[in-house]
Design an enzyme around this catalytic site. Structure first.
Site, mmCIF file in Angstrom:
data_model
loop_
_atom_site.group_PDB
_atom_site.id
_atom_site.type_symbol
_atom_site.label_atom_id
_atom_site.label_comp_id
_atom_site.label_asym_id
_atom_site.label_seq_id
_atom_site.Cartn_x
_atom_site.Cartn_y
_atom_site.Cartn_z
ATOM 1 C CB VAL A 12 46.613 30.462 12.007
ATOM 2 C CG1 VAL A 12 47.741 29.817 11.203
ATOM 3 C CG2 VAL A 12 45.612 31.126 11.063
ATOM 4 N N GLY A 13 47.342 29.457 14.855
ATOM 5 C CA GLY A 13 48.379 28.920 15.746
ATOM 6 C C GLY A 13 47.983 27.597 16.375
ATOM 7 C CE1 TYR A 124 44.531 41.839 8.631
ATOM 8 C CE2 TYR A 124 45.138 42.153 10.928
ATOM 9 C CZ TYR A 124 44.980 41.327 9.830
ATOM 10 O OH TYR A 124 45.291 39.983 9.929
ATOM 11 C CG ASN A 153 38.357 35.983 3.926
ATOM 12 O OD1 ASN A 153 39.105 36.546 3.114
ATOM 13 N ND2 ASN A 153 37.400 36.641 4.583
ATOM 14 C CE LYS A 175 25.122 37.000 11.685
ATOM 15 N NZ LYS A 175 25.035 38.378 11.128
HETATM 16 O O1 GFB Z 1 34.826 37.901 7.051
HETATM 17 P P1 GFB Z 1 34.517 39.356 7.024
HETATM 18 O O2 GFB Z 1 34.148 39.997 8.301
HETATM 19 O O3 GFB Z 1 35.790 40.119 6.474
HETATM 20 O O4 GFB Z 1 33.327 39.665 5.991
HETATM 21 P P2 GFB Z 1 36.339 40.525 5.045
HETATM 22 C C1 GFB Z 1 33.241 39.026 4.791
HETATM 23 C C2 GFB Z 1 31.904 39.342 4.150
HETATM 24 O O5 GFB Z 1 30.879 38.666 4.913
HETATM 25 C C3 GFB Z 1 31.478 40.832 4.143
HETATM 26 C C4 GFB Z 1 29.796 39.526 5.142
HETATM 27 O O6 GFB Z 1 30.870 41.092 2.907
HETATM 28 C C5 GFB Z 1 30.451 40.893 5.252
HETATM 29 O O7 GFB Z 1 29.483 41.929 5.031
HETATM 30 N N1 GFB Z 1 29.051 39.126 6.339
HETATM 31 C C6 GFB Z 1 27.758 38.755 6.334
HETATM 32 C C7 GFB Z 1 29.499 39.099 7.595
HETATM 33 N N2 GFB Z 1 27.334 38.510 7.585
HETATM 34 C C8 GFB Z 1 28.413 38.725 8.399
HETATM 35 C C9 GFB Z 1 28.583 38.621 9.809
HETATM 36 O O8 GFB Z 1 27.666 38.329 10.585
HETATM 37 N N3 GFB Z 1 29.831 38.886 10.286
HETATM 38 C C10 GFB Z 1 30.867 39.225 9.450
HETATM 39 N N4 GFB Z 1 32.073 39.455 10.000
HETATM 40 N N5 GFB Z 1 30.728 39.364 8.094
HETATM 41 C C11 GFB Z 1 38.508 40.671 6.429
HETATM 42 C C12 GFB Z 1 39.429 41.766 6.921
HETATM 43 O O9 GFB Z 1 37.657 41.260 5.450
HETATM 44 O O10 GFB Z 1 39.221 39.625 5.801
HETATM 45 C C13 GFB Z 1 40.421 41.181 7.871
HETATM 46 O O11 GFB Z 1 38.653 42.784 7.525
HETATM 47 C C14 GFB Z 1 41.100 39.956 7.295
HETATM 48 O O12 GFB Z 1 41.377 42.164 8.149
HETATM 49 C C15 GFB Z 1 40.090 38.994 6.744
HETATM 50 O O13 GFB Z 1 41.969 40.347 6.290
HETATM 51 C C16 GFB Z 1 40.771 37.849 6.049
HETATM 52 O O14 GFB Z 1 36.650 39.319 4.236
HETATM 53 O O15 GFB Z 1 35.439 41.536 4.428
#
Ligand code: GFB
Length: 300
Positions: A12-13, A124, A153, A175
């Site tokens: 963001v920054g 968090y 997000n 990926k």
């Molecule tokens: O973006 P994400 O990690 O965070 O995951 P959240 C969103 C969704 O994407 C989940 C799926 O349902 C994950 O299971 N997903 C699928 C994946 N493949 C992947 C992958 O390879 N990597 C990741 N990271 N996810 C975050 C919060 O929650 O939202 C943070 O934990 C922050 O604190 C952020 O608030 C905005 O949307 O679930």
């Protein structure tokens, strides 16, 4: 006016213009005295506070304690230093993950503290909720003009593409790239069923700059487009834009996290009726383009 953007090199920054955008080495936000000295020396009058220890679902679940401690200290220090130095306006970032997991949809600011956040990121979320509490408390006691914004997000250039700590969109871009390179399956965590609102970082920067100049209310300002997108659709769109033609598979050994978190952006629509959000297709093309330009430094 002299604007400090904390976290100025992050997702963001990087998208927000500011007079001062110190790195972590130039300004340690865990050190209150250092922040006070920095603000005084540069006569900072406005701040956009983007800095945080952030991560996706896996990082949040693996490092609950670290996420709570680092974000609580950083946030508390930044607002206290701003108060001590008479900073005229501070805009701080929360996130739609701060809302209770069993909320009434769409998520509205009055619900923020009405229950436990989702287990995947409660630490968090609680640390971030305190930005709302501290901003309101300093407004009530000291008359500080400190406001908070709640984006959904965020994704775009300068994102974090580390697979262990990243959010879903940069993770899937990387990926998918690897699946093309190695001719393997494109593996998605979880079931692909959850829904997310996604906002392109350029839109976040534009709206936040407007908030800095125009929004002076204690109520957190939600910024999110109307449409929710399923993770499976994100995966298919990224595959299509990147030209992946192999198998997209879902690994339910990984968690889905929150099923959905649709938020109410009616205040944004009322105050910025002509604002046009970047479409997810356009945003993904820009994020993928940035990744491909910086692929070498990201993947080595
Ligand atoms: O973006 P994400 O990690 O965070 O995951 P959240 C969103 C969704 O994407 C989940 C799926 O349902 C994950 O299971 N997903 C699928 C994946 N493949 C992947 C992958 O390879 N990597 C990741 N990271 N996810 C975050 C919060 O929650 O939202 C943070 O934990 C922050 O604190 C952020 O608030 C905005 O949307 O679930």
């Amino acid at each position: 006016m002299s604007l400090l953007v904390t976290g100025g090199r992050g997702l963001v920054g990087s998208a927000i213009n500011g007079d001062f955008k110190p790195t972590r080495n130039e300004l340690d936000l865990m050190d209150l005295d250092a922040i006070v000295a920095y603000l005084k020396e540069r006569h900072i009058t406005e701040m956009i506070h983007c800095a945080a220890k952030v991560g996706g679902i896996k990082a949040n679940m693996d490092q609950l304690g670290e996420f709570f401690y680092a974000n609580t200290i950083i946030n508390t220090n930044v607002l206290e230093a701003a108060r001590q130095c008479g900073v005229e306006k501070v805009v701080s970032f929360m996130s739609t993950c701060v809302f209770p997991d069993n909320a009434t949809y769409p998520l509205t600011p009055d619900q923020i503290h009405n229950g436990e956040p989702h287990s995947s990121n409660y630490a968090y979320a609680y640390a971030k909720r305190m930005l709302d509490v501290q901003s309101r408390a300093y407004r009530d006691q000291y008359g500080c003009n400190f406001v908070t914004v709640i984006p959904c997000n965020i994704y775009g250039p300068h994102d974090n593409f580390d697979l262990e700590s990243s959010h879903v969109i940069p993770a899937l871009i990387r990926k998918c790239d690897t699946a093309i390179e190695d001719r393997t399956d494109f593996v998605i965590w979880g079931t692909g069923n959850p829904w997310r609102e996604f906002i392109y970082v350029g839109d976040v920067a534009e709206i936040t700059t407007w908030v800095l100049k125009n929004y002076n209310e204690p109520t957190p300002f939600i910024m999110s487009p109307d449409d929710e997108v399923q993770i499976s659709t994100i995966a298919q769109t990224i595959a299509s834009v990147m030209g992946f033609e192999g198998n997209i598979v879902y690994d339910d050994q990984y968690p889905d996290g929150q099923l959905k978190k649709p938020s109410d952006s009616s205040t944004l629509k009322q105050l910025l009726p002509d604002f046009q959000f970047t479409s997810i297709e356009n945003g993904l093309e820009q994020a993928i383009g940035w990744y491909q330009t910086h692929r070498k430094e990201i993947t080595t």
